[in-house]
Design an enzyme around this catalytic site. Structure first.
Site, mmCIF file in Angstrom:
data_model
loop_
_atom_site.group_PDB
_atom_site.id
_atom_site.type_symbol
_atom_site.label_atom_id
_atom_site.label_comp_id
_atom_site.label_asym_id
_atom_site.label_seq_id
_atom_site.Cartn_x
_atom_site.Cartn_y
_atom_site.Cartn_z
ATOM 1 C CB SER A 84 -0.960 -0.050 1.188
ATOM 2 O OG SER A 84 -2.036 0.842 1.019
ATOM 3 C CG HIS A 233 -5.589 -2.815 0.880
ATOM 4 N ND1 HIS A 233 -4.918 -2.630 -0.315
ATOM 5 C CD2 HIS A 233 -5.102 -1.851 1.732
ATOM 6 C CE1 HIS A 233 -4.087 -1.605 -0.201
ATOM 7 N NE2 HIS A 233 -4.170 -1.130 1.018
#
Length: 253
Positions: A84, A233
Site C-alpha cells: 500500500s 487489501h
C-alpha cells in the site's frame, strides 16, 4: 530522519515497508518465515510507529529515508517489499535509485493517484478522547462510531500506547498524516524502472485494477503480477501461507 527498524535472520537483505497507519509489527507472520532465508529489515515508516516525526510526508522523502537506512546499515542494495503506502514508497525508491534494488515486490497498490477514502478512519481516530481513556476497550467503543469493521479497528488500535506518565497516546503522527493525506494518495513518478518486478494483488481488493494497466506499464514495463484469491487489501495477513510462498518463490527465482 531516523527510521526505527528491526533485523531478523541472515542472508541477502530484504527491506519490508508497511502501509498507512501500520507498523513493522503488521508483518510478524511474514517476517518469521522470510527470515529463515533472508536478512529481513522491517521498518516503521516516517510518522509511524517508533520512527521520527516530520512535517513532510511524500514519496520522495520516504524513498530517501530508505536510502539513508541502507547507508546506515552499509547495504549497497536490497530486495524491497512494500504494501500500500509502503508499496508506493518502494516504487518511488526503484524509480529514483534502481541500482539499490535487487528485486522489487509491490503489494496491492498501483502507481496512480487515489481519491480520498479514509475520511471515516480519520474521523474515528480524532474521535478517540485520549486524555479520558481508561482502557483500550474505551478507545474501541469511541472508534466504532466511525469504523464498523472490528478487524480494521484492531489494526488501528495497535498504534495506541501508554507513555511514561501512563497516558494513552498515538504512536503515529496523526496530524501530519491527516494534513498531508493528499501526498499519500499521490502517484510515484520518475524514470521508468526497467528491471523485472512483481505486483501482488488481493483478489477482492479494488486498489489494483485492470484500468491501471497503462500507468503501471508506463513506469514498470517489465512488471508481472499475481492474484491471491479470497484476500482483500491485506493479502499478507489474510492469506499468509500463499503470500509467503509467492514472495519466497519470486525472490529465490
Amino acid at each position: 530522519m531516523k527510521l526505527f527498524h528491526q533485523i531478523y535472520g541472515e542472508g541477502d537483505p530484504l527491506i519490508i515497508m508497511h502501509g498507512l497507519f501500520g507498523t513493522y509489527e503488521n508483518w510478524g507472520t511474514q517476517i518469521k518465515g522470510l527470515s529463515e532465508h533472508f536478512q529481513v529489515i522491517a521498518v516503521d515508516m516516517r510518522n509511524h510507529g517508533r520512527s521520527d516525526h516530520d512535517p513532510v510526508m511524500d514519496y520522495p522523502a520516504m524513498a530517501t529515508d530508505i536510502i539513508e537506512l541502507m547507508e546506515e546499515l552499509n547495504l549497497e542494495s536490497a530486495h524491497i517489499l512494500g504494501h500500500s503506502m509502503g508499496g508506493k514508497a518502494a516504487m518511488q525508491l526503484a524509480l529514483n535509485h534502481p541500482e539499490k534494488v535487487r528485486k522489487l515486490i509491490v503489494v496491492d497498490i498501483a502507481p496512480v493517484e487515489y481519491q480520498p477514502h479514509h475520511q471515516d478512519v480519520f474521523a474515528g481516530l480524532y474521535a478517540v478522547q485520549l486524555d479520558q481513556l481508561k482502557s483500550r476497550g474505551d478507545a474501541d467503543k469511541q472508534l466504532a462510531a466511525h469504523v464498523d469493521e472490528l478487524g480494521v479497528r484492531a489494526f488501528l488500535l495497535k498504534n495506541l500506547y501508554r507513555n511514561e506518565a501512563k497516558q494513552f497516546c498515538w504512536r503515529m503522527n496523526l496530524n501530519v498524516l491527516h494534513d498531508e493525506y493528499a501526498q499519500i494518495g499521490a502517484a510515484p513518478s520518475g524514470t521508468p524502472y526497467t528491471d523485472e518486478m512483481l505486483f501482488i494483488k488481493g483478489g477482492n481488493s479494488n486498489y489494483l485494477l485492470p484500468e491501471h494497466r497503462d500507468q503501471v506499464l508506463a513506469l514498470f514495463p517489465n512488471a508481472t503480477y499475481k492474484v491471491i484469491q479470497n484476500a482483500g487489501h491485506w493479502p499478507h495477513a489474510e492469506q499468509p501461507a500463499m503470500f509467503g510462498k509467492l514472495v519466497l518463490g519470486y525472490l529465490q527465482s
